[in-house]
Scaffold this motif. Structure first.
Motif, PDB file in Angstrom:
ATOM      1  N   PRO A   1     138.561  -4.310 -36.166  1.00 19.17           N
ATOM      2  CA  PRO A   1     138.922  -3.783 -37.483  1.00 19.17           C
ATOM      3  C   PRO A   1     138.078  -2.556 -37.814  1.00 19.17           C
ATOM      4  O   PRO A   1     136.924  -2.447 -37.382  1.00 19.17           O
ATOM      5  CB  PRO A   1     138.588  -4.941 -38.432  1.00 19.17           C
ATOM      6  N   ASP A   2     138.639  -1.632 -38.586  1.00 17.35           N
ATOM      7  CA  ASP A   2     137.861  -0.474 -39.007  1.00 17.35           C
ATOM      8  C   ASP A   2     137.179  -0.746 -40.347  1.00 17.35           C
ATOM      9  O   ASP A   2     137.332  -1.820 -40.945  1.00 17.35           O
ATOM     10  CB  ASP A   2     138.734   0.782 -39.052  1.00 17.35           C
ATOM     11  N   ALA A   3     136.419   0.236 -40.836  1.00 23.05           N
ATOM     12  CA  ALA A   3     135.652   0.063 -42.070  1.00 23.05           C
ATOM     13  C   ALA A   3     136.557  -0.205 -43.270  1.00 23.05           C
ATOM     14  O   ALA A   3     136.230  -1.025 -44.143  1.00 23.05           O
ATOM     15  CB  ALA A   3     134.789   1.299 -42.321  1.00 23.05           C
TER      16      ALA A   3
ATOM     17  N   GLY B   1     132.679  -8.716 -46.120  1.00 23.91           N
ATOM     18  CA  GLY B   1     133.214  -7.759 -45.168  1.00 23.91           C
ATOM     19  C   GLY B   1     132.190  -6.755 -44.685  1.00 23.91           C
ATOM     20  O   GLY B   1     132.147  -6.407 -43.498  1.00 23.91           O
ATOM     21  N   SER B   2     131.350  -6.281 -45.597  1.00 25.62           N
ATOM     22  CA  SER B   2     130.332  -5.301 -45.209  1.00 25.62           C
ATOM     23  C   SER B   2     129.337  -5.897 -44.221  1.00 25.62           C
ATOM     24  O   SER B   2     128.828  -5.206 -43.333  1.00 25.62           O
ATOM     25  CB  SER B   2     129.595  -4.789 -46.457  1.00 25.62           C
ATOM     26  N   THR B   3     129.070  -7.213 -44.360  1.00 28.86           N
ATOM     27  CA  THR B   3     128.173  -7.890 -43.417  1.00 28.86           C
ATOM     28  C   THR B   3     128.804  -7.972 -42.043  1.00 28.86           C
ATOM     29  O   THR B   3     128.158  -7.712 -41.015  1.00 28.86           O
ATOM     30  CB  THR B   3     127.833  -9.309 -43.921  1.00 28.86           C
ATOM     31  N   PHE B   4     130.097  -8.339 -41.999  1.00 31.94           N
ATOM     32  CA  PHE B   4     130.798  -8.397 -40.719  1.00 31.94           C
ATOM     33  C   PHE B   4     130.802  -7.026 -40.042  1.00 31.94           C
ATOM     34  O   PHE B   4     130.571  -6.906 -38.835  1.00 31.94           O
ATOM     35  CB  PHE B   4     132.243  -8.866 -40.924  1.00 31.94           C
TER      36      PHE B   4
ATOM     37  N   LEU C   1     131.950 -15.092 -37.250  1.00 27.44           N
ATOM     38  CA  LEU C   1     132.693 -16.035 -38.086  1.00 27.44           C
ATOM     39  C   LEU C   1     132.064 -17.424 -38.096  1.00 27.44           C
ATOM     40  O   LEU C   1     132.615 -18.338 -38.693  1.00 27.44           O
ATOM     41  CB  LEU C   1     134.139 -16.138 -37.604  1.00 27.44           C
ATOM     42  N   GLY C   2     130.934 -17.612 -37.423  1.00 26.72           N
ATOM     43  CA  GLY C   2     130.277 -18.899 -37.453  1.00 26.72           C
ATOM     44  C   GLY C   2     130.298 -19.571 -36.102  1.00 26.72           C
ATOM     45  O   GLY C   2     131.135 -19.301 -35.252  1.00 26.72           O
ATOM     46  N   ARG C   3     129.351 -20.448 -35.866  1.00 28.26           N
ATOM     47  CA  ARG C   3     129.238 -21.160 -34.606  1.00 28.26           C
ATOM     48  C   ARG C   3     130.278 -22.265 -34.476  1.00 28.26           C
ATOM     49  O   ARG C   3     130.851 -22.713 -35.468  1.00 28.26           O
ATOM     50  CB  ARG C   3     127.827 -21.790 -34.481  1.00 28.26           C
ATOM     51  N   GLY C   4     130.447 -22.702 -33.219  1.00 23.57           N
ATOM     52  CA  GLY C   4     131.342 -23.842 -32.978  1.00 23.57           C
ATOM     53  C   GLY C   4     132.802 -23.539 -33.215  1.00 23.57           C
ATOM     54  O   GLY C   4     133.407 -24.080 -34.126  1.00 23.57           O
ATOM     55  N   PRO C   5     133.406 -22.627 -32.396  1.00 19.22           N
ATOM     56  CA  PRO C   5     134.804 -22.270 -32.592  1.00 19.22           C
ATOM     57  C   PRO C   5     135.722 -23.467 -32.467  1.00 19.22           C
ATOM     58  O   PRO C   5     135.534 -24.325 -31.623  1.00 19.22           O
ATOM     59  CB  PRO C   5     135.067 -21.241 -31.474  1.00 19.22           C
ATOM     60  N   ALA C   6     136.713 -23.494 -33.347  1.00 22.19           N
ATOM     61  CA  ALA C   6     137.685 -24.585 -33.277  1.00 22.19           C
ATOM     62  C   ALA C   6     138.651 -24.317 -32.147  1.00 22.19           C
ATOM     63  O   ALA C   6     139.167 -23.223 -31.991  1.00 22.19           O
ATOM     64  CB  ALA C   6     138.451 -24.662 -34.609  1.00 22.19           C
TER      65      ALA C   6
END
Length: 253
Positions: free
Chosen positions: A108-110, A121-124, A246-251
């Protein structure tokens, strides 16, 4: 992830446009497609599209019903490989999409992070720092992107909706679309005019579909039939694992 859902909806517009312009099954006549009735031309173009192993599609515009105008530009095949992107329009953001085998990359772009993920979003964006988000095709968080990349998804939508004979079909005069001689077939349905421009030569595939009326104004172009999807993938140093963002432990699906 909001953008994944948007990417799926945007990519699906090509299949939606196609399935509503084609009608029920009609026995094929001779190969002089220009002389056939409009319904038979539509049927033959649908069947030809169902037979391809890969293609390039570019869908742009607004399908109405309060859907925002956007652009989808993807090469995809029946093996689930794809390469291209989605532009959400009006500065709302763009997402580059690559899928090869079991691996998926999205970039994704800015503008995307700012408009589609206002909280965090800014953190990602900071974590990615211009790199691709990478994950497995079996990760449920990337499932919408995976589905959008699979040509079988489009072809199943078309096949499952091939029984309707609703609407009025008309045939126009032969014209040229991007250098291809094509016969236009228009289906008027629910206040919309959907026109498929069918190649008069070869397999009689649709090279363009337009959707006009009832708030819609969209164009879908098809090309690159049975051509390989680009195989280039981002190098490891240009990627970040999906779990890091997006966090640990992908589903797993």
């Amino acid at each position: 992830m909001t953008g994944q859902r948007i990417a799926t909806r945007a990519a699906a517009c090509a299949a939606v446009a196609l399935l509503v312009v084609t009608g029920g099954t009609v026995a094929q006549a001779d190969d002089d497609i220009e002389s056939l009735p409009a319904e038979q031309i539509a049927d033959r173009s649908r069947d030809a599209l169902l037979d391809v192993g890969s293609l390039h599609l570019r869908a742009r515009g607004d399908l109405g019903k309060n859907r925002s105008p956007m652009t989808v530009d993807l090469s995809l095949d029946r093996s689930g490989n794809c390469a291209g992107g989605v532009d959400l329009g009006e500065g709302k953001g763009e997402v580059e999409i690559i899928k090869r085998g079991d691996s998926v990359w999205v970039k994704p772009d800015a503008d995307f992070w700012e408009n589609q993920v206002p909280v965090g979003g800014s953190t990602f964006e900071s974590v990615l720092a211009g790199r691709y988000l990478k994950g497995s095709a079996s990760d449920s968080r990337l499932r919408p992107v995976v589905d959008a990349c699979d040509l079988d998804t489009f072809q199943k939508l078309v096949s499952d909706n091939a029984d309707s004979n609703a609407g009025t079909f008309t045939k126009g005069k032969v014209t040229t679309v991007d250098g291809v001689r094509a016969v236009p077939v228009t289906r008027t349905l629910h206040g919309q005019k959907l026109t498929a421009y069918v190649d008069t030569a070869g397999e009689h595939r649709p090279v363009r579909i337009t959707v006009r009326g009832d708030g819609a104004d969209a164009v879908v172009d098809f090309s690159g039939f049975d051509e390989p999807v680009p195989t280039a993938t981002p190098p490891a140093e240009d990627t970040v694992d999906v779990s890091a963002v997006l966090g640990r432990g992908p589903a797993q699906s």
